[in-house]
Design an enzyme around this catalytic site. Structure first.
Site, PDB file in Angstrom:
ATOM      1  N   GLU A 180       0.877  -1.240  -0.003  1.00 28.54           N
ATOM      2  CA  GLU A 180       0.155  -0.041   0.198  1.00 28.54           C
ATOM      3  C   GLU A 180       1.020   1.117  -0.008  1.00 28.54           C
ATOM      4  O   GLU A 180       0.859   1.744   0.896  1.00 28.54           O
ATOM      5  CB  GLU A 180      -0.787   0.225   1.218  1.00 28.54           C
ATOM      6  CG  GLU A 180      -1.758  -1.282   1.343  1.00 28.54           C
ATOM      7  CD  GLU A 180      -2.846  -0.987   2.517  1.00 28.54           C
ATOM      8  OE1 GLU A 180      -2.598  -0.025   3.107  1.00 28.54           O
ATOM      9  OE2 GLU A 180      -3.779  -2.091   2.632  1.00 28.54           O
ATOM     10  N   GLU A 373      -5.364  -8.381   0.823  1.00 31.72           N
ATOM     11  CA  GLU A 373      -5.820  -8.314   2.407  1.00 31.72           C
ATOM     12  C   GLU A 373      -7.439  -8.084   2.050  1.00 31.72           C
ATOM     13  O   GLU A 373      -8.116  -7.316   0.989  1.00 31.72           O
ATOM     14  CB  GLU A 373      -5.316  -6.877   2.755  1.00 31.72           C
ATOM     15  CG  GLU A 373      -4.005  -7.086   3.701  1.00 31.72           C
ATOM     16  CD  GLU A 373      -3.685  -5.809   4.137  1.00 31.72           C
ATOM     17  OE1 GLU A 373      -4.479  -4.838   4.572  1.00 31.72           O
ATOM     18  OE2 GLU A 373      -2.219  -5.785   4.102  1.00 31.72           O
TER      19      GLU A 373
HETATM   20  O1  IFM Z   1      -4.051  -2.944   9.169  1.00 30.47           O
HETATM   21  C1  IFM Z   1      -4.188  -2.337   7.981  1.00 30.47           C
HETATM   22  C2  IFM Z   1      -2.753  -3.223   7.217  1.00 30.47           C
HETATM   23  O2  IFM Z   1      -1.772  -3.004   7.908  1.00 30.47           O
HETATM   24  C3  IFM Z   1      -2.978  -2.463   5.700  1.00 30.47           C
HETATM   25  N1  IFM Z   1      -3.941  -2.655   5.028  1.00 30.47           N
HETATM   26  C4  IFM Z   1      -5.070  -2.137   5.883  1.00 30.47           C
HETATM   27  C5  IFM Z   1      -5.234  -2.810   7.056  1.00 30.47           C
HETATM   28  C6  IFM Z   1      -6.509  -2.438   8.109  1.00 30.47           C
HETATM   29  O3  IFM Z   1      -6.407  -1.056   8.272  1.00 30.47           O
END
Ligand code: IFM
Length: 474
Positions: A180, A373
């Site tokens: 990200e 994710e």
């Molecule tokens: O916890 C975070 C992660 O580190 C990166 N993506 C989003 C998740 C939730 O906010």
């Protein structure tokens, strides 16, 4: 990739009539600073999150990652939990400050040894290790020298990638460079909600470029060292105009799409920044940091694109609205407050937006995709029976896996799904108050309890698919 219609072992056909293809990977994800703890063990240097979390007012209730889930010491038990869930793969990140405490220069063998042990433990349990090299914990010394606003950090990142690959490359086949970069650049340098807490749009756009450059240089180094699969994980926005028929709303959505999606995707996959984003950036910086040849480096081939998805955004044109700090230059763009069900962190739940996003990425960029994710924060802890009944999380995951099935049915090349997160953990500026885990963590005792969602996910993995809306323990 062909999908055959799957019937669950109990004979109930899948609701959508579609199936996860053979080879679709089931995993769960974490990140180093969020779970490891052991902030001062075995020669680890300080990271920007150590500094940031110690700065009063930055993180909820002054929480830090000093102890977190103590995974550094409990990794073997945690891998046993993964095996119990039947995970095929585990996505974890390497803490750069454990490997090079000063960001460059001498390598700390004890830091590398931890990931060596963890990787062997995973392989011993039949779990495929999926490594992310950078999940936000930049060595503080590199920040002191300019962090991602300077080119030297991108170059240092490639050296670090090669060091980690030299240790783990014989056993790890899937390498993700960054997690990200939108968050690293804009939350870190524009809004200041994340470490290093800077509020300067020009710095944010410099960071965008050096993060992308770091990815390209690292991808090249990994490939030269023999890495089989190289990727980057983005958090692309599923951004829609509030009124699709209104050209002003469409223009508002286009700016947000540019800042969060195309400014990363176009150089990565098409070899150049989009014209509108180049122009947008010149409002804040002269782009002298973008050198000839950089975009070609950034376009290093990737095997799969990691997609992190949680919630959609709906925007409209509203003259007079100030720019959102994390989207520099978006004056006149209004973000609609969430509508309908939201998670504990206030994010709207809308699985169909994931299908639309995956369809769009497939159509516009034609790259294989992996959900690296997806998950939800809900507060439930152990009930009187000692179990954690998190039905809302099951609904969230079920809905988003159905959204994946829909995308697969549209022909999207989707390779797998990693739930965020294996464990409750340090949720950055939100500290430990937000719980995303399939596994509940009692931060006082470090006791782990499988939530109902973990048991439900275990069933999904066992069946390689969904059946009805059955909930475990509901
Ligand atoms: O916890 C975070 C992660 O580190 C990166 N993506 C989003 C998740 C939730 O906010």
């Amino acid at each position: 990739m062909t999908a055959t219609v799957q019937v669950a072992p109990d004979g109930e056909p899948l609701a959508s009539g579609h199936a996860f293809p053979a080879g679709f990977v089931w995993g769960a994800a974490t990140a180093a600073y969020q779970i490891e703890g052991a902030a001062h063990d075995d020669g680890r240097g300080p990271s920007i999150w150590d500094t940031f979390s110690r700065t009063p007012g930055r993180v909820y209730a002054g929480h830090t990652g000093d102890v977190a889930c103590d995974h550094y010491h409990r990794y073997a038990d945690d891998v046993a939990l993964m095996a119990d869930l039947g995970l095929a793969a585990y996505r974890y990140s390497i803490a750069w400050p454990r490997i090079q405490p000063d960001g460059t220069g001498p390598v700390n063998p004890r830091g590398l040894d931890f990931y060596d042990r963890l990787t062997d433990e995973l392989l011993g349990r039949g779990i495929d290790p999926v490594v992310t090299l950078y999940h936000w914990d930049l060595p503080q010394t590199l920040q002191d020298r300019g962090g991602w606003t300077v080119r030297a950090t991108a170059e240092a990142f490639a050296d670090y990638a090669a060091i980690v690959h030299a240790k783990l490359g014989d056993r790890v086949s899937t390498w993700t460079t960054l997690n990200e970069p939108w968050c690293s650049a804009y939350l870190g340098y524009a809004s200041g909600q994340h470490a290093p807490g800077i509020q300067d749009p020009a710095s944010a756009f410099r960071a965008v470029h050096h993060l992308l450059l770091g990815h390209g240089l690292a991808a090249r180094a990994l490939r030269a060292a023999g890495a089989r699969s190289v990727s980057i994980t983005l958090n692309p926005a599923a951004v829609f105009p509030l009124d699709p028929a209104n050209p002003a709303d469409a223009a508002a959505a286009r700016i947000v799409d540019g800042l969060q999606n195309r400014i990363f995707l176009d150089p990565l996959l098409r070899g150049s920044y989009p014209d509108d984003m180049r122009e947008h950036m010149t409002r804040f910086t002269d782009l002298s940091h973008v050198r000839d040849g950089d975009e070609a480096i950034i376009q290093a081939p990737i095997d799969v694109l990691g997609v992190n998805f949680y919630t959609p955004a709906y925007v409209s044109a509203q003259p007079g609205t100030p720019a959102a700090p994390e989207y520099p230059g978006t004056e006149g763009v209004a973000f609609r407050p969430p509508v309908g069900p939201v998670t504990d962190i206030g994010w709207q739940v809308e699985p169909a937006a994931l299908t639309r996003l995956l369809d769009r990425l497939h159509t516009d960029y034609g790259v294989p995709l992996l959900i690296t994710e997806n998950g939800a924060a809900y507060p439930e802890g152990p009930a009187a029976d000692g179990e954690v009944h998190d039905a809302a999380r099951i609904d969230y995951l079920d809905g988003h896996l159905r959204a994946c099935l829909d995308a697969l049915a549209h022909g999207v090349d989707l390779r797998g799904y990693f739930a965020w997160s294996l464990l409750d953990n340090f949720e950055w500026a939100e500290g430990y108050q937000m719980r995303f885990g399939l596994v509940h963590v009692d931060y006082t005792t470090q006791k782990r309890v499988l939530k109902d969602s973990a048991k439900w996910y275990r069933e999904v993995i066992r069946r390689h698919g969904l059946t009805g809306r059955a909930r475990i323990g509901a």
